[in-house]
Design a protein around this motif. Structure first.
Motif, PDB file in Angstrom:
ATOM      1  N   LEU A  14       8.666   5.667   7.262  1.00 63.77           N
ATOM      2  CA  LEU A  14       7.304   5.428   7.293  1.00 63.77           C
ATOM      3  C   LEU A  14       6.747   5.711   5.897  1.00 63.77           C
ATOM      4  CD1 LEU A  14       5.742   3.937   9.496  1.00 63.77           C
ATOM      5  CD2 LEU A  14       5.044   6.151  10.361  1.00 63.77           C
ATOM      6  N   SER A  15       6.994   6.708   5.060  1.00 62.49           N
ATOM      7  CA  SER A  15       6.218   7.523   4.182  1.00 62.49           C
ATOM      8  C   SER A  15       6.734   6.323   3.080  1.00 62.49           C
ATOM      9  CB  SER A  15       6.466   8.569   3.788  1.00 62.49           C
ATOM     10  OG  SER A  15       8.064   8.617   3.366  1.00 62.49           O
ATOM     11  N   ARG A  16       7.660   5.739   2.992  1.00 58.69           N
ATOM     12  CA  ARG A  16       7.768   4.571   1.980  1.00 58.69           C
ATOM     13  C   ARG A  16       7.024   3.308   1.869  1.00 58.69           C
ATOM     14  NH1 ARG A  16      14.321   2.729   2.572  1.00 58.69           N
ATOM     15  NH2 ARG A  16      15.152   4.318   1.053  1.00 58.69           N
ATOM     16  N   PHE A  17       5.958   3.207   2.971  1.00 60.19           N
ATOM     17  CA  PHE A  17       5.031   2.198   2.798  1.00 60.19           C
ATOM     18  C   PHE A  17       3.566   2.875   2.502  1.00 60.19           C
ATOM     19  CE2 PHE A  17       8.495   0.589   5.779  1.00 60.19           C
ATOM     20  CZ  PHE A  17       8.616  -0.435   5.232  1.00 60.19           C
ATOM     21  N   LEU A  18       2.951   2.130   1.702  1.00 57.81           N
ATOM     22  CA  LEU A  18       1.470   2.355   1.506  1.00 57.81           C
ATOM     23  C   LEU A  18       0.582   2.253   2.762  1.00 57.81           C
ATOM     24  CD1 LEU A  18       1.101   0.258  -1.676  1.00 57.81           C
ATOM     25  CD2 LEU A  18       1.330   2.657  -1.713  1.00 57.81           C
ATOM     26  N   ILE A 103      12.410   1.133  10.620  1.00 54.90           N
ATOM     27  CA  ILE A 103      13.349   1.542   9.690  1.00 54.90           C
ATOM     28  C   ILE A 103      14.090   0.387   9.513  1.00 54.90           C
ATOM     29  CG2 ILE A 103      15.859   2.784   9.841  1.00 54.90           C
ATOM     30  CD1 ILE A 103      14.613   4.727  11.885  1.00 54.90           C
ATOM     31  N   PHE A 104      14.269  -0.620  10.077  1.00 52.59           N
ATOM     32  CA  PHE A 104      14.751  -1.997   9.850  1.00 52.59           C
ATOM     33  C   PHE A 104      13.897  -2.565   8.562  1.00 52.59           C
ATOM     34  CE2 PHE A 104      14.197  -6.635   9.898  1.00 52.59           C
ATOM     35  CZ  PHE A 104      15.444  -7.121   9.862  1.00 52.59           C
ATOM     36  N   MET A 105      12.524  -2.393   8.562  1.00 53.65           N
ATOM     37  CA  MET A 105      11.770  -3.000   7.473  1.00 53.65           C
ATOM     38  C   MET A 105      11.967  -2.042   6.236  1.00 53.65           C
ATOM     39  SD  MET A 105       9.826  -5.618   8.691  1.00 53.65           S
ATOM     40  CE  MET A 105       9.560  -6.315  10.029  1.00 53.65           C
ATOM     41  N   SER A 106      11.986  -0.824   6.438  1.00 50.79           N
ATOM     42  CA  SER A 106      12.123   0.032   5.416  1.00 50.79           C
ATOM     43  C   SER A 106      13.289  -0.070   4.520  1.00 50.79           C
ATOM     44  CB  SER A 106      12.162   1.472   5.953  1.00 50.79           C
ATOM     45  OG  SER A 106      12.716   2.406   4.927  1.00 50.79           O
ATOM     46  N   ASN A 107      14.666  -0.102   5.554  1.00 54.21           N
ATOM     47  CA  ASN A 107      15.870  -0.241   4.613  1.00 54.21           C
ATOM     48  C   ASN A 107      15.904  -1.673   4.133  1.00 54.21           C
ATOM     49  OD1 ASN A 107      16.911   2.200   5.445  1.00 54.21           O
ATOM     50  ND2 ASN A 107      18.054   1.326   7.161  1.00 54.21           N
ATOM     51  N   LEU A 108      15.316  -2.676   4.666  1.00 51.90           N
ATOM     52  CA  LEU A 108      15.770  -4.207   3.855  1.00 51.90           C
ATOM     53  C   LEU A 108      14.544  -4.226   2.882  1.00 51.90           C
ATOM     54  CD1 LEU A 108      16.740  -6.756   6.693  1.00 51.90           C
ATOM     55  CD2 LEU A 108      18.156  -5.343   4.964  1.00 51.90           C
ATOM     56  N   LEU A 109      13.360  -3.810   3.117  1.00 55.47           N
ATOM     57  CA  LEU A 109      12.498  -4.226   1.910  1.00 55.47           C
ATOM     58  C   LEU A 109      12.497  -2.978   1.083  1.00 55.47           C
ATOM     59  CD1 LEU A 109       9.495  -5.506   4.242  1.00 55.47           C
ATOM     60  CD2 LEU A 109      11.172  -6.937   3.246  1.00 55.47           C
ATOM     61  N   LYS A 110      12.783  -1.956   1.322  1.00 53.67           N
ATOM     62  CA  LYS A 110      12.790  -0.683   0.308  1.00 53.67           C
ATOM     63  C   LYS A 110      13.755  -0.025  -0.079  1.00 53.67           C
ATOM     64  CE  LYS A 110       7.884  -0.934   0.547  1.00 53.67           C
ATOM     65  NZ  LYS A 110       6.931  -1.041  -0.379  1.00 53.67           N
ATOM     66  N   HIS A 229       5.764 -12.885   8.906  1.00 53.98           N
ATOM     67  CA  HIS A 229       4.494 -12.632   8.245  1.00 53.98           C
ATOM     68  C   HIS A 229       3.855 -11.295   8.358  1.00 53.98           C
ATOM     69  CE1 HIS A 229       1.033 -15.827   7.701  1.00 53.98           C
ATOM     70  NE2 HIS A 229       1.949 -15.644   6.533  1.00 53.98           N
ATOM     71  N   VAL A 230       4.849 -10.468   7.428  1.00 59.15           N
ATOM     72  CA  VAL A 230       4.509  -8.940   7.662  1.00 59.15           C
ATOM     73  C   VAL A 230       4.443  -8.726   5.925  1.00 59.15           C
ATOM     74  CG1 VAL A 230       7.276  -8.346   7.690  1.00 59.15           C
ATOM     75  CG2 VAL A 230       5.453  -6.574   8.094  1.00 59.15           C
ATOM     76  N   LEU A 231       3.657  -7.821   5.685  1.00 62.28           N
ATOM     77  CA  LEU A 231       3.313  -7.317   4.143  1.00 62.28           C
ATOM     78  C   LEU A 231       3.150  -8.826   3.417  1.00 62.28           C
ATOM     79  CD1 LEU A 231       5.842  -4.497   3.596  1.00 62.28           C
ATOM     80  CD2 LEU A 231       3.818  -4.684   4.706  1.00 62.28           C
TER      81      LEU A 231
END
Length: 474
Positions: A14-18, A103-110, A229-231
């Motif tokens: 979670l902390s990877r995201f602003l 975690i899916f969003m974090s791994n694939l986007l960051k 439609h996320v971020l």
């Protein structure tokens, strides 16, 4: 104890995201879990809400003509489902928990290649273990098709569209096989053709591939951001998504279908110097400006770096990138950023070898030197040549062009030209801007007034190029 370790990992992701990105992800998750109607225990903790495949699909159908193709929605769902929340045997659950979603969003986007690869393996195949080349091919084609589809759907093609470009279906296949050509087995061999489709690839090989081929991560990011439609509205820190598709100028309202398709535009653009990737502007099209070498020269000289693309009578499409303004002179010009490329039947870029500096050549009306436009090789043996006797050309490479290591790009060594386009890339040089646009009548208003008093119409009016305003293509 287990829960603590798990929530630490979750907090790290979670902390990877602003903060504004976190609230955007929360919002999307809430919408999705709301539509699956499974609000958790009576304390209503957000972590108890879940998302189902049906909810992901329903999200697509709320809006007519869904933003993501069906098979991509299923792949994203399988990717989310593959996130293992330790000790929760979640792999068996058909529902996606909030932690899995984040975690899916974090791994694939960051994440890095290592973090992405397990999810990508599950997106390629639902079952564990190695995957076949054919499955990777299907995944890659789905991914590219989804990028084209979702960018078109979200009106993010920046002046290009599916009507003013070649059919994207063959471009999707061509780009997929170009990206797959980077797949190497552990011993360094690259299986090709039918052999590739039957070969088994394990996770470490796929990880290496994702690391080597940045397009896979970029395309996944686009599909997630624009598809779910996320971020999507938040400024992206990565330039490669910003200039994934260059802005397009000069084609609007002219009834022209470019020789490029969307996947080839994305691929060729990624090989241009970074400062030129934001915009392409049509300078010349044989279909608009006529089949004449002097017309070609008139439209492309001193206009800054350009892309030349042509199609021969056999349907092969190929061209080159010229890093400098074209000048008419009997010497070679340009520098080692120039390259040749093929768009159809295969998509590829061929860069300089260091063998010679015969990057680009343009000559017209000279007795002693060859007259025409050429790139790579040498006089009489160019990697790409258009004769000043317009309509004839050659691509000679026995076995490869010395300057660019390119093979023969046309179907036959000596070819007949069917169509040709030249696109300026980046911003036009100052000198090419307004100066060339002015009519002699604009420069001398008195002459214009006298003509009008004498009842003479302005003959040059109808011949002007339409000047596009910047805002109308955004």
């Amino acid at each position: 104890k287990m829960g603590n370790a798990e929530s630490n990992a979750y907090r790290n992701h979670l902390s990877r995201f602003l903060p504004e990105e976190q609230s955007d992800i929360d919002g999307v998750f809430d919408t999705l879990s709301g539509s699956s109607g499974s609000v958790g225990a009576k304390n209503g903790k957000a972590t108890k809400k879940t998302v189902t495949l049906a909810a992901l699909q329903a999200r697509q159908f709320i809006i007519p003509d869904e933003p993501l193709p069906e098979q991509m929605t299923v792949r994203l769902y399988n990717g989310m489902k593959s996130i293992d929340l330790t000790g929760k045997s979640s792999g068996l659950s058909e529902q996606i928990a909030k932690e899995q979603f984040v975690i899916f969003m974090s791994n694939l986007l960051k994440g890095n290649a290592d973090e992405k690869v397990t999810i990508i393996m599950r997106m390629i195949s639902k079952t564990e273990g190695p995957v076949k080349g054919k499955q990777i091919q299907e995944f890659t084609e789905d991914l590219i098709m989804s990028v084209v589809h979702v960018l078109s759907y979200r009106k993010e093609l920046r002046g290009w569209n599916l009507d003013n470009t070649r059919d994207s279906a063959s471009g999707v296949k061509a780009l997929a096989s170009q990206l797959l050509s980077e797949l190497k087995l552990a011993d360094g061999t690259k299986p090709v053709g039918p052999q590739l489709l039957e070969t088994d690839f394990d996770q470490s090989v796929i990880e290496d591939w994702v690391y080597q081929v940045p397009q896979i991560s970029i395309f996944l990011s686009v599909v997630i951001r624009q598809g779910l439609h996320v971020l999507h509205s938040l400024p992206d820190q990565t330039k490669d998504i910003l200039n994934l598709v260059p802005g397009c100028k000069g084609i609007k309202g002219r009834g022209l279908v470019s020789l490029f398709d969307i996947p080839s535009i994305i691929y060729i653009n990624s090989h241009l110097p970074a400062e030129l990737q934001h915009k392409w502007q049509l300078l010349f099209s044989s279909r608009l400006h006529g089949e004449s070498f002097s017309q070609l020269c008139g439209h492309i000289v001193n206009k800054g770096p350009c892309i030349v693309i042509l199609k021969d009578l056999d349907g092969y499409i190929f061209g080159g990138f010229a890093s400098h303004s074209w000048e008419v002179k009997p010497q070679f010009q340009g520098d080692n950023r120039c390259f040749l490329f093929s768009v159809f039947p295969s998509l590829a870029v061929y860069t300089y070898t260091g063998y010679n500096d015969h990057y680009m050549y343009l000559n017209h009306g000279q007795q002693t030197m060859p007259n025409g436009l050429g790139m790579g090789g040498q006089h009489g043996y160019f990697g790409l040549w258009i004769d000043s006797d317009y309509g004839k050309g050659h691509s000679k490479a026995k076995p490869r062009c010395t300057t660019y290591n390119s093979p023969q790009l046309s179907a036959k060594e000596d070819f007949t030209l069917d169509a040709m386009e030249v696109w300026a890339v980046g911003d036009l040089p100052e000198s090419a801007g307004t100066k060339g646009k002015k009519s002699i009548l604009d420069v001398d208003p008195e002459a214009q007034a006298l003509l009008e008093m004498a009842g003479k119409s302005r003959q040059s009016e109808g011949l002007r190029e339409p000047i596009e305003e910047d805002e109308d293509d955004d």
